[in-house]
Design an enzyme around this catalytic site. Structure first.
Site, PDB file in Angstrom:
ATOM      1  N   HIS A 166       0.844  -1.194   0.000  1.00  0.00           N
ATOM      2  CA  HIS A 166       0.000   0.000   0.000  1.00  0.00           C
ATOM      3  C   HIS A 166       0.879   1.244   0.000  1.00  0.00           C
ATOM      4  O   HIS A 166       2.100   1.176   0.196  1.00  0.00           O
ATOM      5  CB  HIS A 166      -0.957   0.018   1.199  1.00  0.00           C
ATOM      6  CG  HIS A 166      -0.279   0.101   2.531  1.00  0.00           C
ATOM      7  ND1 HIS A 166       0.150   1.284   3.092  1.00  0.00           N
ATOM      8  CD2 HIS A 166       0.027  -0.851   3.443  1.00  0.00           C
ATOM      9  CE1 HIS A 166       0.692   1.069   4.264  1.00  0.00           C
ATOM     10  NE2 HIS A 166       0.638  -0.228   4.504  1.00  0.00           N
ATOM     11  N   CYS A 179       3.386  -4.765   6.758  1.00  0.00           N
ATOM     12  CA  CYS A 179       3.048  -4.438   5.376  1.00  0.00           C
ATOM     13  C   CYS A 179       4.269  -3.888   4.640  1.00  0.00           C
ATOM     14  O   CYS A 179       5.294  -3.556   5.234  1.00  0.00           O
ATOM     15  CB  CYS A 179       1.914  -3.421   5.327  1.00  0.00           C
ATOM     16  SG  CYS A 179       0.328  -4.071   5.875  1.00  0.00           S
TER      17      CYS A 179
END
Length: 217
Positions: A166, A179
């Site tokens: 992301h 992440c």
């Protein structure tokens, strides 16, 4: 490779030496190197005079679509907030994303051509970014994490427990919760190239270069 590490891993080879007994007997006839070679040898011996003997089938070639044909000419290390992109003239081909946890760099390849690279934020020792091969499971242009109540633009899900690609403020240098966070302009370009099912290879120090396969383990 121009001061940066792409996909770098140490390969350890195992070698074993076997001793043999010296026996008072004539040397044995050498065995064929493979079953295919044995079959060809038998066919040649059995072939009538003047009839061409069959030849062994050629070894299959590596999938050219996943062979590295270009690495972007980036000088020096990629710093947080830095990203590079060049897809001009690159033909259509399958997308492969690689992430090197040691170099903290994400690269995206199209048909074997590296079209983008960026420094990325990763997880901590308490919440590490996992290694392995992960197909993209889901894509959302606008996404808010239900675990951390945080915006995750250009989210691409890799695992069911919340590991994603992301966009983030990478230049701040913060760690993630596992992440892989990219600069937002770069994340938008990656998002536009990928589809559900494309694979992301996350390694720690694996090194590849021109002519190597992106998908061999």
């Amino acid at each position: 490779m121009n001061g940066r590490t792409l996909l770098a891993i140490a390969f350890v080879g195992l070698a074993a030496a076997a001793g043999g007994l010296l026996l008072a007997r004539p040397p044995a006839k050498p065995e064929p190197a493979s079953l295919a070679a044995a079959q060809v040898a038998d066919a040649k011996a059995a072939a009538p005079a003047g009839v061409p003997a069959p030849q062994a089938a050629p070894a299959p070639k590596a999938d050219e679509a996943f062979t590295i044909k270009r690495i972007l000419p980036i000088e020096g290390a990629i710093k947080y907030g830095d990203w590079h992109w060049d897809d001009a003239g690159v033909p259509d081909g399958p997308i492969v994303i690689t992430v090197d946890l040691d170099a903290r760099v994400l690269s995206i390849f199209k048909g074997g051509y590296e079209i983008g690279a960026a420094a990325v934020l990763l997880g901590t020792q308490d919440k590490p970014t996992p290694t392995g091969v992960f197909p993209i499971m889901e894509k959302q242009r606008h996404h808010v994490s239900n675990l951390y109540d945080a915006e995750m633009p250009y989210m691409q899900r890799l695992t069911n427990d919340g590991i994603t690609l992301h966009a983030s403020q990478v230049e701040w240098g913060y760690a993630s919760h596992g992440c892989i966070a990219m600069p937002e302009p770069f994340a938008a370009k990656v998002f536009a190239q990928t589809k559900v099912g494309d694979r992301v290879f996350i390694t720690r120090g694996k090194m590849v270069g021109m002519g190597d396969s992106l998908v061999d383990s």
